[in-house]
Write a protein that holds these residues in place. Sequence first.
Motif, mmCIF file in Angstrom:
data_model
loop_
_atom_site.group_PDB
_atom_site.id
_atom_site.type_symbol
_atom_site.label_atom_id
_atom_site.label_comp_id
_atom_site.label_asym_id
_atom_site.label_seq_id
_atom_site.Cartn_x
_atom_site.Cartn_y
_atom_site.Cartn_z
ATOM 1 N N ILE A 130 0.792 -1.227 0.000
ATOM 2 C CA ILE A 130 0.000 0.000 0.000
ATOM 3 C C ILE A 130 0.824 1.277 0.000
ATOM 4 N N SER A 131 1.971 1.289 0.673
ATOM 5 C CA SER A 131 2.683 2.552 0.899
ATOM 6 C C SER A 131 3.029 3.282 -0.393
ATOM 7 N N TYR A 132 3.406 2.536 -1.438
ATOM 8 C CA TYR A 132 3.749 3.179 -2.708
ATOM 9 C C TYR A 132 2.658 2.970 -3.763
ATOM 10 N N MET A 133 1.570 2.323 -3.375
ATOM 11 C CA MET A 133 0.540 2.007 -4.360
ATOM 12 C C MET A 133 -0.126 3.257 -4.924
ATOM 13 N N PHE A 134 -0.429 4.235 -4.072
ATOM 14 C CA PHE A 134 -1.103 5.438 -4.570
ATOM 15 C C PHE A 134 -0.185 6.311 -5.421
ATOM 16 N N PRO A 135 1.090 6.530 -5.042
ATOM 17 C CA PRO A 135 1.973 7.216 -5.992
ATOM 18 C C PRO A 135 2.076 6.483 -7.332
ATOM 19 N N ALA A 136 2.153 5.145 -7.276
ATOM 20 C CA ALA A 136 2.202 4.374 -8.524
ATOM 21 C C ALA A 136 0.919 4.543 -9.325
ATOM 22 N N LEU A 137 -0.214 4.590 -8.628
ATOM 23 C CA LEU A 137 -1.496 4.784 -9.310
ATOM 24 C C LEU A 137 -1.564 6.159 -9.972
ATOM 25 N N MET A 138 -1.043 7.185 -9.286
ATOM 26 C CA MET A 138 -1.072 8.533 -9.865
ATOM 27 C C MET A 138 -0.177 8.632 -11.098
ATOM 28 N N ALA A 182 10.204 -0.954 2.105
ATOM 29 C CA ALA A 182 10.329 -1.919 1.012
ATOM 30 C C ALA A 182 9.400 -1.606 -0.157
ATOM 31 N N SER A 183 8.323 -0.854 0.109
ATOM 32 C CA SER A 183 7.289 -0.651 -0.903
ATOM 33 C C SER A 183 7.801 0.087 -2.138
ATOM 34 N N ALA A 184 8.481 1.214 -1.934
ATOM 35 C CA ALA A 184 8.945 2.004 -3.089
ATOM 36 C C ALA A 184 9.943 1.242 -3.961
ATOM 37 N N PRO A 185 10.964 0.587 -3.370
ATOM 38 C CA PRO A 185 11.866 -0.198 -4.233
ATOM 39 C C PRO A 185 11.148 -1.316 -4.984
ATOM 40 N N LEU A 208 -0.226 -2.726 -10.151
ATOM 41 C CA LEU A 208 -1.363 -2.930 -9.250
ATOM 42 C C LEU A 208 -1.597 -4.411 -8.994
ATOM 43 N N PHE A 209 -1.281 -5.259 -9.966
ATOM 44 C CA PHE A 209 -1.350 -6.703 -9.733
ATOM 45 C C PHE A 209 -0.298 -7.135 -8.715
ATOM 46 N N VAL A 210 0.885 -6.517 -8.775
ATOM 47 C CA VAL A 210 1.933 -6.825 -7.793
ATOM 48 C C VAL A 210 1.466 -6.434 -6.398
ATOM 49 N N ALA A 211 0.857 -5.247 -6.275
ATOM 50 C CA ALA A 211 0.322 -4.812 -4.981
ATOM 51 C C ALA A 211 -0.760 -5.764 -4.493
ATOM 52 N N ALA A 212 -1.606 -6.235 -5.415
ATOM 53 C CA ALA A 212 -2.657 -7.187 -5.042
ATOM 54 C C ALA A 212 -2.052 -8.501 -4.550
ATOM 55 N N ALA A 213 -0.973 -8.962 -5.189
ATOM 56 C CA ALA A 213 -0.314 -10.199 -4.763
ATOM 57 C C ALA A 213 0.275 -10.051 -3.357
#
Length: 305
Positions: free
Chosen positions: A147-155, A268-271, A286-291
């Motif tokens: 989750i920590s980097y999921m929203f920056p990745a989504l943006m 670990a999220s951002a790397p 987003l699939f990686v975040a879901a996994a």
Amino acid sequence: MPIVVRKSVGLALGARVLEGLATDNTLHMVLNGLYARSSDQRHVGRLMSASLALYMAGMALSPALAALLSDFRVSFAVALVIFAVAAAYLALVGPLDGGTVANQADSSGGDDSPSRLTALARPALRLFSDRVVAAHGAAMFLYNAAISYMFPALMVYATLHFSFTPAQNGLLLSVAAGTSSVYLVIAAAASRPARHAAAVLISLTVLVAALAALAMVHVAWALFPMVALVSLGLATPSFVKAHLVQRRQHDALVVAAISVAEGLGSLASAPLLGAWQSTHPGGSVLFVAAALAAASASVFVVGCL
């Protein structure tokens, strides 16, 4: 504010380091540590959900309020005023745990530097020495890694593939935080100790499904309802911590231990997600975040129940 006035990259990077040290995980750790010492442990889950709901409500309002300000420098000034008001409030309230701290100082036999260093290491030691705490910590590590980097990745994804503006990305964050806040208020009202485990698994299941669906969105407007569904999974930390506190009642150290795992997951999220997104452009991040979220649910089922 000095960053805005001087326009220095060095100052900006230094500010990000300081912001990381004073991250929201630290805030939640302090609050939850106090909740863990509550005389009535039956309502710990309600307290955790309520405090996270207020935090999310503030996040939901922030982009909208910032957009109303014509000069971005004014937003920095407003933020400083808000922090000053919060500091003044805490000063007026006074030490919430003074008696416990004083008792611990008396029992330690004075200001002993080695013992202080040992005390700093105690949360990490507790995380790896207690099976129940380790399982909850591993679940939170994987959740934060997702989750920590999921929203920056989504943006980044929304900007590159749907030409989203900063205002639209801010609206995405407001939708996520606002939906999560409302859900947490409802969860706080309905909180029961026996339901914490079910709430964890429901939140993570919804999160996994919504992240997978979000990766397959083909029209810009569909991002908003999908983000609202994803945000229901943002309540997971309060449920995990409430479940742990019920297993280890009146033990504030376990809250600090699980916060160590949260911090490591955030690091670990951002790397992990950032590196994946840079080499695999598109929605596959987003699939990686879901996994990772699915792995968190699996660890919780195996080790925490």
